[in-house]
Design an enzyme around this catalytic site. Sequence first.
Site, PDB file in Angstrom:
ATOM      1  N   LYS A 287     -25.197 -54.188 -27.130  1.00  0.00           N
ATOM      2  CA  LYS A 287     -25.946 -53.341 -28.063  1.00  0.00           C
ATOM      3  C   LYS A 287     -27.122 -54.114 -28.660  1.00  0.00           C
ATOM      4  O   LYS A 287     -28.189 -53.539 -28.937  1.00  0.00           O
ATOM      5  CB  LYS A 287     -25.015 -52.822 -29.158  1.00  0.00           C
TER       6      LYS A 287
ATOM      7  N   TYR B 138     -19.380 -56.354 -25.639  1.00  0.00           N
ATOM      8  CA  TYR B 138     -19.827 -54.983 -25.924  1.00  0.00           C
ATOM      9  C   TYR B 138     -20.899 -55.009 -27.021  1.00  0.00           C
ATOM     10  O   TYR B 138     -21.988 -54.443 -26.859  1.00  0.00           O
ATOM     11  CB  TYR B 138     -18.618 -54.126 -26.326  1.00  0.00           C
TER      12      TYR B 138
HETATM   13  C1  15L Z   1     -17.507 -48.534 -31.587  1.00  0.00           C
HETATM   14  O1  15L Z   1     -18.604 -48.964 -31.257  1.00  0.00           O
HETATM   15  C2  15L Z   1     -16.587 -47.934 -30.586  1.00  0.00           C
HETATM   16  O2  15L Z   1     -17.281 -47.237 -29.577  1.00  0.00           O
HETATM   17  C3  15L Z   1     -15.534 -47.052 -31.214  1.00  0.00           C
HETATM   18  O3  15L Z   1     -14.515 -46.858 -30.264  1.00  0.00           O
HETATM   19  C4  15L Z   1     -14.955 -47.668 -32.506  1.00  0.00           C
HETATM   20  O4  15L Z   1     -14.251 -48.840 -32.188  1.00  0.00           O
HETATM   21  C5  15L Z   1     -16.063 -47.997 -33.478  1.00  0.00           C
HETATM   22  O5  15L Z   1     -17.053 -48.780 -32.846  1.00  0.00           O
HETATM   23  C6  15L Z   1     -15.554 -48.742 -34.708  1.00  0.00           C
HETATM   24  O6  15L Z   1     -15.954 -49.883 -34.921  1.00  0.00           O
HETATM   25  O7  15L Z   1     -14.746 -48.164 -35.441  1.00  0.00           O
END
Ligand code: 15L
Length: 278
Positions: free
Chosen positions: A139, A135
């Site tokens: 990004k 994930y």
């Molecule tokens: C993110 O990118 C997620 O979409 C979210 O669900 C949280 O996990 C957030 O980061 C985080 O790191 O708190």
Amino acid sequence: MKKIALSGAGGQLGSVVRKALLARDIPLRSAAGSRALTPLVDGEDVMHGDLRDPAVVDRLLEGVDVLIHFAGTSVERPLPEIIENNLRGLVEVYEGARRHGVRRVVFASSNHAIGMYPVTEHLSLDCALRPDGFYGLSKVWGESLARMYWDKHGIESVCVRIGSCLERPTEPRHLSTWFGHKDLMHFLDRCIEAEDVGFTVIWGVSANKRSWWDNRGAEHLGYQPQQDAEVYAAEILAAPNPLDALGQRYQGGSFVGLDYSRDDIDSDASGAAAGRSK
Ligand code: 15L
């Protein structure tokens, strides 16, 4: 007034943004994925569909000045899903921006692009990226894609590395990563109103006393956060920390431990941060 499109409008964060933008009377097109949206106000422009389909992207971006792109997979998932939603979908969105002359995209990047930094490090905007999973890696790719569309096609992007965007912080990590909703909406106002942003990367974080992230270099956007997770510190620190040892060691928190296989966790991060890669 500028016309704004919001993708991911049915998601957790998208729903917050959608309501707040409508409350500001901003001309908005709200787009969800597989489930249809019910208009929240009379005449709200709503749609849904798969952004890998150029016809859906055309519907999303027709007549739009600024796209707030919050669609996509937002947690760690198997690679094929990440590739489809966060890589393929994003290319289609930026190609659509080219076709429709959309001037600016707000790209929801994430702190998980740098999640493998230890919590003892403070990061500037030009730090090397250290994703904590597929994930986060998507990004990193998305930020580079945004850079390319600015360099080659003149489409502006604000890539916001969102921390923990919640109504209120609930655990010790959030004392550093919290991005309050008021600050989020002020940030998006700036993304809509700021004159020239070119390619901008910025940490999506409130004015937390314990923040790990420094937004110097992004002053041109005019983002001036007001919220501070410290207000909740006493209450949060009185409760047990829900993160395990690994999650407490790294900025990415619980994402770090997913499919983690090193057994030398005491020596890893500081060595890698110093450029050693044993
Ligand atoms: C993110 O990118 C997620 O979409 C979210 O669900 C949280 O996990 C957030 O980061 C985080 O790191 O708190």
